[in-house]
Design an enzyme around this catalytic site. Structure first.
Site: not given
Length: 481
Positions: A244-246, A248, A251
């Site tokens: 899940s990039k949401r 964060g 990253f």
């Protein structure tokens, strides 16, 4: 990579496999920025991606920042090249201008979805005569360039998935290759760039596997030899869900900020995948390069368990501490951390001295996962020397002086190597030499003298971490205050 955001673990893994493949074969690792979809470009993302590749220790040999013989390395700076390439395809009849309005395309899509079919362009403008095209151009109508998909694609051998082919003309409409704003789509840009940059191998995500037949049709239309393709299986959460990039939390900036070492990230994202003869933790970048075999990449998705990252980091942090040069960097980082966390608590300047900080690092090597663990409350005794009076100690035991002398004697004898195990035995026998102080009271007294605290790590662990010199100094201070 596309520059619609910042570099995450999936992107790092793709970059890493390209890097180690290139270095394993004495090749060149190239970073080319895909910024043809101008609506989705995030300002600063291109620079951020290159910064993170540098941080990770896998810098590109050629890139927008570094330059090279085949630049520019940013697609928005190569528009003339794509326009000329699309003109070639138009002249050869391999592409055509499409005048369909966005409204018509939207209706096609709605109609397909209503009848539960996959939306696709109906190739209407493919059948326009040259006269009709001239007429529409003279009316000043907007147009895009589409590529004619032909049936009968040839199979290709993927470096990971083996023999493959996808009859794209059966399932897709003719794709747009040059948009109305003069920017190419990925399909045209990557083919043109790979040709003019002399690319020999492309390793990219498995989501592009079904598009490869389309790209090979483009190579054929241009009369160019394609590079070899290898498609990397997906990187997923340990439960098989998408990263899940949401949140964060995947990253690279976040891992760098939290104090994780790049080596640990490179290690974990290759450890959970394939491409190596055996699974092992603790591989260095040099080992990743020398041991990598593309034929060993399997087609199974790689399941990433980030809960194991602290353990990977512990291994690589221990290596950094062992290395003289890298240790100096850690010393400076730890000094800054101590000042930041304990700056308002009367930190004695002596505990910030290089020798003291270095000893702490060497003694805690293998016990900590992150450098910042050393400034957690458990380790506050390292940095804030206690102000404990004799009277406080005497409320615990009347044998303060005797216990103090026994500990000082023990430290003098044990100066060579202190281990928690040995110290625990020594402290047990030390207690037996007192007249009336229980073992628990001896521990309470020593904990207070050494840390000023009632709780925390075991007394033996504290003594090992502080080292003989600091332990003696604190005992002397407490006895004389």
């Amino acid at each position: 990579p596309v520059v619609t955001g910042f570099l995450h673990l999936g992107g790092l893994r793709t970059a890493l496999y390209n890097y180690i493949f290139a270095k394993n074969r004495q090749g060149t690792f190239i970073l080319r920025v895909e910024d043809t979809d101008q609506n989705r470009v995030v300002p600063g993302a291109a620079e951020g991606i290159e910064d993170m590749l540098d941080w990770a220790g896998i810098p590109p040999d050629e890139s927008p920042r570094r330059g090279g013989s085949f630049g520019p390395y940013q697609q928005s700076h190569r528009l003339d090249l794509y326009r000329r390439a699309s003109d070639v395809l138009l002249e050869r009849g391999a592409a055509y201008r499409c005048f369909c309005t966005p409204q018509r395309l939207q209706l096609l899509k709605k109609e397909a979805l209503r009848s539960q079919q996959t939306p696709r362009y109906d190739n209407r403008c493919r059948h326009l005569t040259p006269t009709e095209v001239s007429e529409k151009l003279s009316q000043g109508l907007d147009w895009v360039v589409r590529f004619r998909l032909e049936k009968g694609v040839e199979p290709f051998r993927d470096l990971v998935y083996g023999w493959n082919k996808h009859e794209v003309a059966d399932v897709e409409g003719d794709p747009v290759i040059l948009k109305g704003d003069g920017f190419p789509t990925y399909h045209l840009a990557n083919v043109v760039d790979d040709h003019y940059m002399g690319i020999s191998h492309v390793l990219r995500g498995t989501e592009w596997l079904t598009s490869t037949s389309k790209h090979l049709l483009l190579y054929k239309a241009f009369g160019w030899d394609p590079p070899q393709f290898g498609h990397l299986p997906l990187l997923l959460n340990k439960d098989g869900g998408k990263l899940s990039k949401r949140q964060g939390d995947i990253f690279l900036e976040r891992f760098a900020r939290d104090g994780y070492l790049p080596e640990a990230l490179l290690d974990i994202i290759t450890n959970c995948g394939s491409g190596f003869a055996e699974k092992q933790m603790g591989r260095t970048l040099e080992e990743l390069i020398s041991q990598f075999e593309i034929g060993r990449i399997t087609t199974h998705s790689a399941l990433l368990d980030l809960e194991k990252l602290p353990e990977f980091n512990r291994i690589h942090l221990a290596r950094h501490i062992e290395n003289e040069g890298l240790r100096q960097k850690l010393i400076r980082e730890l000094q800054l951390l101590v000042e930041h966390v304990y700056g308002d608590q009367q930190v004695d300047q002596e505990v910030l001295e290089k020798e003291y900080v270095e000893r702490v690092l060497l003694l805690r090597k293998g016990h900590i996962s992150l450098l910042k663990n050393l400034v957690s409350s458990d380790y506050s005794y390292l940095w804030v020397r206690p102000s404990v009076s004799r009277e406080q100690l005497q409320t615990i035991s009347g044998e303060v002086d005797e216990i103090g002398k026994l500990v000082l004697g023990l430290m003098t004898r044990q100066a060579a190597v202190l281990t928690v195990e040995e110290l625990n035995k020594d402290l047990r026998s030390l207690q037996k030499q007192t007249k009336e102080t229980k073992y628990s009271s001896v521990m309470k007294l020593l904990r207070l003298a050494l840390s000023g605290q009632q709780h925390g790590p075991s007394v033996a662990e504290m003594m090992v971490t502080l080292g003989p010199k600091e332990v003696c100094g604190r005992i002397h201070k407490a006895l004389s205050s």
